[in-house]
Design an enzyme around this catalytic site. Structure first.
Site: not given
Ligand code: NAD
Length: 478
Positions: A125, A172, A205, A229
């Site tokens: 972002y 991740k 995940d 988000d």
């Protein structure tokens, strides 16, 4: 008495703000209100950021901002006021409690009470994007140590003050070993300072799947911006209604509180909208101001009202609900319940003075930084990596030699697979054959050689070792 900035927003904004303020003032909130205009009118008057300079000054002076949803006009280059506010005011922490209100609000997850704490300023972002070749665009993912330390510490301090038992981290880092790796590493470092709070890390995940399936296994979850988000919306949705959640955006100086939903323009002016999301934002604002007794009183009265079956249309269900009410009537019902506690839903109890005060970030001593190679990115329309290697080898300088070529991260030279699909965007890694360091002048020379050979270099990325440890990713398959 604390002066706060209030924006009534657009669509249903003014109605839900009126209801929210009425409730918290009736509960004894010691606030003085200074109103500003933001949103649609300001956008349409030609201000593409939706807020005037005078309003910025007021927000910065008062430091605490309660904001109703606004309408961002379609098209025309209007910038999201939320994103601008978060970035300008350094609101690094987004806090979103998501709690089920079973059996009063229908949900597949009757036992759910989690708080998502999302880093709010960096990650993908940062908005640094470039097109580099005909076929490839890039977005820079920036993760900083201060960014990680601030958000992770915030999550643990939050857990401590609200008697939460566990903080979970989602990243991740099995793939993004540098960026998400840093977030995870900082999480592990800071978790050690809070031995009384359980901590765990999940790969995002499977963590997200588990959260959507078994939310009762989680308490506080902290994560980088993009994951936060997405997952904060998932978490709010699976409580049964996004219309009931509020959020806090906290910075070192300023803070902004709001509902998570939008301005619902089609519902505007009908006295039908549910003010609960904004009220939840206002409750977080009261705890932020240290007015925890008022916050507790409002929260318990609200829970009691939900439990009484006094519901706005969005959560009204024949059988469970008792009375369908409008925005104003809902507010009056909450006010009538001030001082009461729910009997079936768990009541809340906030410890005194819960304004979170975090230590300011202290920069660590610089590590020994060594330039050990360079990745030169090349725009080339060919298809054979061996052919490209032959070309870029002409860039070699002294003992600084081509060591590998990757395409979208996958090693295609030496010993690539002919099956690997290649775009026109190639990363050519140069390293000294003797394993020693290189200089910036060596890189300049490599680029000068590329110019001479008509090789289209699009950018370079220096390869560093910090305190002797290589700090860059290998090619996939390397
Ligand atoms: P929305 O959240 O306004 O509405 C989605 C759905 O939820 C609609 O059916 C709406 O009627 C319902 N809803 C929302 N809040 C409700 C409430 N309090 N009570 C009862 N029902 C409620 O989302 P949208 O329709 O996608 O967006 C409308 C406008 O809001 C857009 O201009 C968008 O840019 C803006 N928006 C603003 C914010 C913000 O200011 N924080 C956030 C999201 C969207």
């Amino acid at each position: 008495m604390t002066k706060i900035t209030v924006a009534k927003g657009d669509g249903i904004g003014p109605e839900i703000m009126e209801a929210t303020l009425k409730i918290i003032l009736a509960a004894g909130a010691k606030i003085e209100i200074e109103e500003i205009e933001v949103g649609e009118k300001v956008y349409l008057a030609g201000n593409t950021s939706g807020i005037s300079k005078e309003s910025w000054d007021i927000i910065r002076k008062n430091k605490v901002f309660l904001k109703a949803p606004i309408t961002t006009p379609q098209g025309g280059g209007y910038k999201s006021l939320n994103v601008t506010t978060r970035k300008f005011l350094g609101l690094y922490s987004n806090v979103r409690p998501c709690r089920s209100l079973h059996p009063f609000v229908k949900t597949k997850h009757p036992v759910m009470d989690i708080v998502i704490i999302r880093e709010n300023e960096e990650d993908l972002y940062a908005g640094i994007e470039h097109q580099q070749t005909d076929e490839v665009v890039q977005c820079l993912k920036l993760i900083s140590r201060p960014g990680c330390e601030k958000i992770v510490r915030y999550a643990f301090e939050y857990a401590k003050q609200y008697n939460r038992k566990k903080v979970t981290c989602f990243t991740k880092d099995n793939i993004m070993k540098q960026t998400d790796g840093l977030f995870h590493q900082v999480f592990d470092e800071i978790a050690k300072e809070y031995p009384q709070i359980e901590n765990e890390h999940w790969i995002i995940d499977i963590g997200a799947a588990k959260m959507a399936d078994t939310p009762e296994a989680f308490d506080v979850i902290v994560m980088p911006n993009l994951y936060g988000d997405v997952l904060s919306d998932v978490a709010a949705q699976i409580t049964g209604s996004v219309g009931l959640a509020g959020s806090a955006n906290i910075g070192e100086e300023c803070a902004m509180f709001e509902a998570i939903h939008g301005s619902a323009p089609r519902r505007a002016g009908q006295n039908s909208a549910n003010p609960s999301g904004l009220l939840q934002g206002a409750i977080m604002m009261l705890t932020h101001l240290g007015q925890t007794d008022v916050a507790e009183k409002v929260q318990n009265a609200w829970l009691k009202t939900i439990e009484d079956g006094v519901h706005t249309y969005d959560i009204f269900k024949e059988g469970t609900s008792k009375q369908k009410v409008g925005t104003r009537e809902f507010a009056d019902a909450v006010i009538a319940n001030l001082g009461k506690k729910p009997t079936m839903l768990n009541s809340v109890s906030y410890s005194k003075g819960t304004t979170l005060k975090l230590p300011t970030y202290k920069r660590k001593a610089a590590a020994k930084k060594e330039l050990v190679g360079v990745d030169v990115f090349v725009h080339w329309n060919g298809t054979s990596p061996d052919e490209l290697a032959k070309m870029v080898k002409k860039m070699e300088h002294h003992d600084i030699q081509l060591s590998m070529i990757t395409n979208r991260g996958i090693k295609v030279y030496p010993d690539g697979f002919p099956e690997t699909f290649c775009t026109d965007h190639w990363r050519c890694r140069f390293k000294p054959s003797d394993g020693k360091g290189i200089s910036k002048n060596d890189i300049i020379q490599l680029l000068a050689n590329a110019e001479r050979e008509n090789i289209d270099t699009i950018k370079t990325e220096n390869l560093y070792a910090f305190d002797g440890k290589p700090a860059f990713s290998l090619g996939q398959g390397q």
